[in-house]
Design a protein around this motif. Structure first.
Motif, PDB file in Angstrom:
ATOM      1  N   GLN A   1       0.878  -1.328   0.104  1.00 52.44           N
ATOM      2  CA  GLN A   1      -0.002  -0.095   0.028  1.00 52.44           C
ATOM      3  C   GLN A   1       0.896   1.319  -0.154  1.00 52.44           C
ATOM      4  O   GLN A   1       1.002   1.911   1.101  1.00 52.44           O
ATOM      5  N   THR A   2       1.476   1.582  -1.109  1.00 48.53           N
ATOM      6  CA  THR A   2       2.386   2.656  -1.285  1.00 48.53           C
ATOM      7  C   THR A   2       1.700   4.090  -1.345  1.00 48.53           C
ATOM      8  O   THR A   2       2.187   5.041  -0.933  1.00 48.53           O
ATOM      9  N   GLY A   3       0.433   4.260  -1.513  1.00 48.95           N
ATOM     10  CA  GLY A   3      -0.383   5.217  -1.970  1.00 48.95           C
ATOM     11  C   GLY A   3      -0.027   5.886  -3.065  1.00 48.95           C
ATOM     12  O   GLY A   3      -0.623   7.042  -3.632  1.00 48.95           O
ATOM     13  N   ILE A   4       0.849   5.242  -4.070  1.00 52.43           N
ATOM     14  CA  ILE A   4       0.930   5.896  -5.185  1.00 52.43           C
ATOM     15  C   ILE A   4       0.100   5.160  -6.246  1.00 52.43           C
ATOM     16  O   ILE A   4       0.001   3.783  -6.400  1.00 52.43           O
ATOM     17  N   VAL A   5      -0.517   6.229  -7.070  1.00 57.40           N
ATOM     18  CA  VAL A   5      -1.523   5.506  -7.885  1.00 57.40           C
ATOM     19  C   VAL A   5      -1.212   4.546  -9.030  1.00 57.40           C
ATOM     20  O   VAL A   5      -1.633   3.658  -9.331  1.00 57.40           O
ATOM     21  N   GLU A   6       0.107   4.687  -9.545  1.00 64.08           N
ATOM     22  CA  GLU A   6       0.641   4.085 -10.506  1.00 64.08           C
ATOM     23  C   GLU A   6       0.917   2.590  -9.970  1.00 64.08           C
ATOM     24  O   GLU A   6       0.549   1.573 -10.849  1.00 64.08           O
TER      25      GLU A   6
ATOM     26  N   TYR B   1      -0.936   1.026  -7.678  1.00 67.24           N
ATOM     27  CA  TYR B   1      -2.215   0.368  -7.614  1.00 67.24           C
ATOM     28  C   TYR B   1      -2.810  -0.252  -9.113  1.00 67.24           C
ATOM     29  O   TYR B   1      -3.214  -1.169  -9.469  1.00 67.24           O
ATOM     30  N   ALA B   2      -2.143   0.911 -10.074  1.00 67.43           N
ATOM     31  CA  ALA B   2      -2.513   0.566 -11.499  1.00 67.43           C
ATOM     32  C   ALA B   2      -1.715  -0.735 -12.009  1.00 67.43           C
ATOM     33  O   ALA B   2      -2.703  -1.581 -12.629  1.00 67.43           O
ATOM     34  N   LEU B   3      -0.765  -1.049 -11.498  1.00 65.88           N
ATOM     35  CA  LEU B   3       0.223  -1.905 -11.882  1.00 65.88           C
ATOM     36  C   LEU B   3      -0.550  -3.349 -11.131  1.00 65.88           C
ATOM     37  O   LEU B   3      -0.811  -4.452 -12.024  1.00 65.88           O
TER      38      LEU B   3
END
Lengths: 103, 764
Positions: free
Chosen positions: B733-738, B740-742
């Motif tokens: 859960q990095t909080g980085i949208v990319e 999550y997209a991955l």
């Protein structure tokens, strides 16, 4: 249908991958939104191409494309609205600088 | 007229006319930074618009010459199927007929001249973006002119809407604007949204027309009548009586008015005219293009193109069109009297002239309306480009700060005089304006309400002559009121287009005169009676109008124009020895150093008008006119009221309905709790106590087991395990949208692979 659709499917796939790469690689939320549009459009191309395969004149595929274009427009409007308000509040639209979901 | 269809030699070139500027607009966007850097890629736009002008001259010239000398019936459609859905084929191509030939010639000419003019005018502020938008703007109008069906027309229409938005807001990053002028960004927004209101009407109208063709094709299955957007096909359906057999003309009043609604938005007619005066926030060249050739003429063109709908509709539709035109003409004509911005005067004058064209459409002469489109396009382009030259030279837009520019800008002053005369109704503008007034008067015998329209058009003719010469007299003759401005003549890139337009205007006047000398009604060379010809080409046959009526109208038109100019001369002309100045109180002063007879007449009329202006009513009227009849404020107020009431209503609903519902639910919950409390206290507690005692005994036993086995072993152990796992997993859960997209992609891929495996694509 006497035409070869593989080229269009290839284009759609390429478009999707370009859009996806753009989505993953880009930092700016606006660019991400653009990339999403690309991916949506690649799906649209697929809809339109496969819709040509029925010979009985059904236009469901094209209609789906039109609906999805309308949806994409709405989505872009909402997305841009969110981005705009984020920009007003924080002064940046870099997606990486918003990590409140970080565990 | 011969009935055989002739094929045009240059017809196939017509498709290139809109295509060239479209291509150029993309080229200039990307290459304008590198080539022709100094003038921001003007060269590309120049070549493109020049090329399409040459092609238009070839195509339209052939059509016009054939119409003139062979009396051919020209209506050729060159189109290919763009796409088809079901049995509807949407075509893309060109429709070559007299209407498209005449209008496209005007559009291509003015677009080219504007681009030439821009080379110098926009040398500091220009950018490749500007030329790309200008090319696209011209291309969209040409596409609209040549469109063979409603769909292509609507596409051109909307591209034009976007281009006008972009161009009006060209200086969107301007930080300060002169007081009383709108900011370019908000002006462009206003223009876009206001015209959009009209666009929605037009869209509904197009759909309804299409639905009537669907009904016609269903009534006659297997016939040649298909559902269609095509102008020619729909017209044939109406002419052959297929659609009239199904629908009542009353329905077509509705359709016609919806289509006219589009024209009202685009051509800035009465309720939706508010965007056009603000549109002057863009560069002057853009105003020129919008006002004379592209944007506002599209509305008139639309009505002319779909005139078969109006003809079929009940005469009520025409009456409403004419009335709207009449209201627009006189309203904006009066507003133009009090404007002090040079572009503002011209903007309101455009609205007023568009009102004339709408009157022309409404009184049953689409020919005269198009004739006025041509003439007005020429002289308004001339006036706007001259105004641009004046602004460029004098460095201000306020006519109160100008004056005495004749000595410094001799060429501009002459061409602007030609344009002003034309607008006032002396030059080529006379013929079309007079034809419209004449048709209105002629039509009034069938429809008494048209007398009002006629009256409005006559009064507007007077006002037009007055305000345009007020402008000219205040700007050019006399002495400069702001000597610190060092005005200078513009360079040849700017003056040459002006002279071209002036000469075209003069030549046209000459041709019209040769064709038909007004008042005397002498036709020297009947071939050159263009007004008659245009009406004949567009309408089939020119209506016959009584000669006496013609004589009276033409004579009165000339007298009215001269009266207007004369009054402007008396009030505003600064003769030698007399100066005009503008004190702060909104009036203006007239000072004389030496007297002659004309100056004393001027002084009398001036003090008379000043006296009228300073009375209570005079001031009130002045204020109303300056505010543009408060229409802007009215719209703003309406929106506010609606918004406020809506919010108020929502607030009331929230407070009274939802809140009470919540409270009521709470009350019910409370009551239920009371009941359950009693049940709890009496029944359950007893049972519980009984059980508790038993359990305490058992617990003693369990406690021992618990402390030893469960606490230390299972619970702590599992908690530790969860903590550890969580520690690892939280990194996902990095909080980085990319990221999550991955993950989404991976998930999708997994699903696809599992699907493929299940389907047995890969043998396991």
């Amino acid at each position: 249908m006497s035409f070869d659709s593989s080229i269009f499917i290839g284009i759609a796939l390429m478009l999707f991958l370009i859009g996806f790469a753009g989505f993953i690689r880009s930092k700016s939320a606006v660019r991400m939104l653009i990339a999403i549009e690309l991916m949506l459009n690649s799906a649209n191309i697929n809809f339109a191409i496969f819709a040509l395969y029925n010979d009985i004149g059904l236009v469901t595929g094209q209609v789906a494309v039109i609906i999805s274009i309308a949806l994409a427009a709405a989505e872009a409007a909402v997305g841009l609205g969110i981005i705009l308000s984020i920009y007003r509040k924080h002064g940046t639209v870099e997606a990486t600088s918003f990590q409140s979901m970080k565990g | 007229m011969a009935d055989e269809v002739t094929h045009l030699i240059f017809g196939n070139l017509a498709i290139l006319i809109p295509v060239i500027p479209i291509i150029a607009s993309f080229i200039v966007l990307f290459l304008g930074k590198y080539y022709d850097k100094k003038s921001h890629g003007n060269l590309f736009a120049l070549v493109a618009t020049g090329g399409s002008l040459i092609l238009t001259i070839l195509v339209s010239g052939e059509i016009i010459l054939r119409l003139l000398f062979e009396h051919a019936h020209i209506e050729e459609k060159i189109a290919f199927t763009w796409f088809h859905v079901g049995n509807v084929h949407i075509e893309f191509g060109v429709l070559l007929d007299p209407l498209s030939a005449v209008v496209s010639l005007l559009v291509a000419l003015i677009a080219f001249l504007v681009v030439v003019y821009s080379r110098s005018y926009m040398s500091h502020e220009g950018s490749p973006r500007y030329y790309a938008e200008i090319s696209m703007f011209a291309a969209a109008m040409l596409m609209l002119c040549f469109s063979p069906n409603f769909v292509q027309l609507f596409i051109g229409w909307e591209i034009m809407g976007v281009c006008s938005y972009l161009l009006i807001g060209y200086f969107y990053d301007k930080e300060t604007v002169p007081e009383g002028q709108p900011h370019p960004a908000s002006a462009s927004k206003k223009a876009f949204l206001t015209t959009k209101v009209g666009d929605i009407f037009l869209f509904a109208g197009i759909i309804l027309v299409y639905l009537t063709t669907v009904a016609a094709s269903e009534r006659f299955p297997g016939s040649v009548y298909k559902p269609s957007f095509d102008f020619i096909e729909i017209r044939h359906m109406i002419e052959a009586g297929v659609i009239p057999g199904i629908f009542d003309p009353g329905l077509f009043v509705f359709i016609a008015l919806l289509i006219f609604g589009g024209a009202v938005g685009k051509s800035a007619q009465f309720p939706l005219h508010v965007w056009l005066p603000d549109a002057m926030a863009g560069p002057t060249t853009v105003s020129c293009l919008i006002h004379s050739a592209t944007m506002v003429k599209a509305g008139i063109f639309l009505v002319a193109r779909s005139y078969f709908v109006f003809e079929f509709a009940d005469s009520d539709a025409m009456l409403i069109v004419a009335l709207i035109g009449g209201i627009t003409a006189i309203m904006s004509g009066t507003i133009a009297l009090v404007q002090t911005d040079i572009k503002g005067i011209l903007a309101f004058s455009t609205i007023s002239q568009l009102g004339y064209m709408t009157i022309g459409l409404g009184v049953g002469g689409m020919g005269v309306a198009i004739f006025h489109v041509i003439n007005h396009g020429l002289f308004k382009a001339l006036l706007f480009l001259s105004a641009g030259s004046v602004i460029h030279g004098a460095g201000t837009q306020d006519i109160r700060e100008m004056g005495g520019l004749r000595d410094k800008m001799p060429q501009t002053s002459i061409v602007m005089l030609i344009g002003s005369l034309s607008l006032a109704g002396i030059g080529n503008g006379f013929f079309s304006k007079d034809a419209i007034i004449l048709h209105a008067l002629d039509h009034a015998s069938h429809e008494p309400l048209i007398y009002l329209v006629w009256l409005s058009s006559v009064i507007t003719a007077f006002l037009t002559a007055f305000y345009i010469f007020r402008l000219w007299f205040l700007v050019f003759p006399g002495e400069s009121r702001k000597p610190e401005h060092h005005a200078h003549e513009s360079d040849s890139w700017m003056t040459r287009p002006l002279w071209t337009l002036a000469i075209v205007s003069l030549v046209l006047t000459g041709i019209y005169l040769l064709g038909n000398i007004p008042v005397l009604n002498i036709k020297l060379i009947p071939e050159l009676n263009i007004e008659h010809h245009i009406t004949e080409w567009l309408m089939g046959a020119a209506p016959h109008i009584d000669n006496g009526l013609v004589f009276i109208t033409q004579l009165s038109s000339i007298i009215i124009a001269l009266l207007g100019i004369g009054l402007a001369y008396l009030v505003y002309y600064p003769r030698k020895g007399a100066t005009v100045s503008f004190p702060e109180d909104g009036t203006f002063k007239f000072e004389i150093s030496e007297k002659d007879s004309i100056i004393s007449v001027q002084q009398t009329s001036r003090s008379l008008i000043r006296g009228i202006k300073l009375t209570f009513f005079g001031r009130g009227i002045q204020r109303i006119l300056e505010k543009g009849y408060y229409i802007d404020d009215l719209y703003l107020g309406l929106v506010h009221i609606i918004y406020e009431y809506y919010c108020e209503a929502m607030n009331w609903i929230e407070k009274n309905v939802f809140d009470n519902a919540v409270k009521f639910a709470g009350r019910i919950g409370y009551e239920l709790c009371g009941i359950s409390k009693w049940w709890d206290d009496t029944v359950i507690d007893g049972v519980v106590r009984l059980t508790a005692r038993t359990s305490v005994a058992l617990c003693g036993l369990a406690k021992a087991t618990d402390e030893r086995v469960i606490d230390n072993g299972i619970i702590r152990g599992s908690a530790k395990g969860v903590m550890k796992t969580g520690g690892y997993l939280r990194r996902i859960q990095t909080g980085i949208v990319e990221n999550y997209a991955l993950y989404t992609l991976m998930g999708a891929l997994t699903i696809i692979i599992i699907g493929l495996l299940i389907a047995g694509v890969f043998p396991l």
